[in-house]
Design a protein around this motif. Structure first.
Motif, PDB file in Angstrom:
ATOM      1  N   ILE A   1      24.168  65.880  70.821  1.00 53.96           N
ATOM      2  CA  ILE A   1      24.828  66.167  69.546  1.00 53.96           C
ATOM      3  C   ILE A   1      25.674  64.946  69.179  1.00 53.96           C
ATOM      4  O   ILE A   1      25.905  64.074  70.013  1.00 53.96           O
ATOM      5  N   GLN A   2      26.133  64.890  67.946  1.00 55.67           N
ATOM      6  CA  GLN A   2      26.825  63.688  67.471  1.00 55.67           C
ATOM      7  C   GLN A   2      28.028  63.321  68.343  1.00 55.67           C
ATOM      8  O   GLN A   2      28.238  62.150  68.635  1.00 55.67           O
ATOM      9  N   THR A   3      28.792  64.303  68.794  1.00 55.80           N
ATOM     10  CA  THR A   3      29.958  63.983  69.627  1.00 55.80           C
ATOM     11  C   THR A   3      29.534  63.339  70.949  1.00 55.80           C
ATOM     12  O   THR A   3      30.232  62.461  71.456  1.00 55.80           O
ATOM     13  N   ASP A   4      28.382  63.768  71.498  1.00 53.21           N
ATOM     14  CA  ASP A   4      27.857  63.144  72.719  1.00 53.21           C
ATOM     15  C   ASP A   4      27.510  61.687  72.441  1.00 53.21           C
ATOM     16  O   ASP A   4      27.837  60.790  73.233  1.00 53.21           O
TER      17      ASP A   4
ATOM     18  N   ARG B   1      14.354  61.448  67.546  1.00 50.25           N
ATOM     19  CA  ARG B   1      14.385  62.859  67.128  1.00 50.25           C
ATOM     20  C   ARG B   1      13.098  63.545  67.589  1.00 50.25           C
ATOM     21  O   ARG B   1      12.009  63.007  67.429  1.00 50.25           O
TER      22      ARG B   1
ATOM     23  N   ASP C   1      16.118  67.284  66.773  1.00 48.39           N
ATOM     24  CA  ASP C   1      17.263  67.019  67.648  1.00 48.39           C
ATOM     25  C   ASP C   1      17.108  65.646  68.288  1.00 48.39           C
ATOM     26  O   ASP C   1      15.994  65.191  68.557  1.00 48.39           O
TER      27      ASP C   1
END
Length: 166
Positions: A68-71, A93, A98
């Motif tokens: 995810i973006q925070t990762d 992707r 994802d």
């Protein structure tokens, strides 16, 4: 006493047991969520007293977590890269859109099966194999797929199956 894991033997067993695990999953769908969570959590605790992830790391060797973006931002910072550069270097992707790793084994897996970015690893890695989550009913399909990846999940499914094979 923790035992070492024969991944070849595990791969054969998990594939041969998959049809019966699939049937078990359908039976589990009819159980009460709270009871299922309690049973999974109990078996999760017991199983991880016996199985050490560092003896196996099959998840890191064969599958990719979803990033995810925070990762992505956290790991890019760790590598002193821009997030876009991290994506370009390590990710693509998948069919669902994802972000996943370009290749397996994971590029952050050390030769000793230790994660080179353990403190900053993706949320999906932190939570894997998800057998201690709430609402196990909601992730039975994922859990069934994980019986082919994780010896601990395979064992947990086997133990739960004992309750239903009587």
């Amino acid at each position: 006493m923790k035992s070492s894991i024969d991944l070849e033997k595990f791969n054969q067993e998990s594939k041969s047991e998959f049809p019966s695990n699939k049937k078990l999953k359908e039976k589990l769908r009819k159980t009460k969520g709270k009871n299922l969570d309690e049973r999974f959590h109990q078996l999760h605790e017991e199983t991880f007293k016996e199985i050490d992830c560092l003896d196996c790391a099959n998840c890191c060797k064969t599958t990719s977590p979803i990033f995810i973006q925070t990762d992505i931002d956290r790991l890019a910072k760790t590598f002193r890269m821009k997030s876009s550069q991290f994506i370009e270097t390590y990710l693509h992707r998948d069919e669902e859109g994802d972000y996943v790793l370009n290749s397996s084994p994971c590029p952050f897996l050390g030769g000793d099966n230790k994660c080179l970015v353990y403190e900053d690893r993706p949320k999906a890695c932190r939570e894997y194999p998800h057998t201690d989550r709430k609402n196990m009913l909601g992730i039975l399909d994922l859990t069934l797929r994980n019986t082919l990846v994780c010896p601990a999940v395979f064992k947990i499914f086997y133990e739960i199956g004992k309750d239903y094979r009587k």
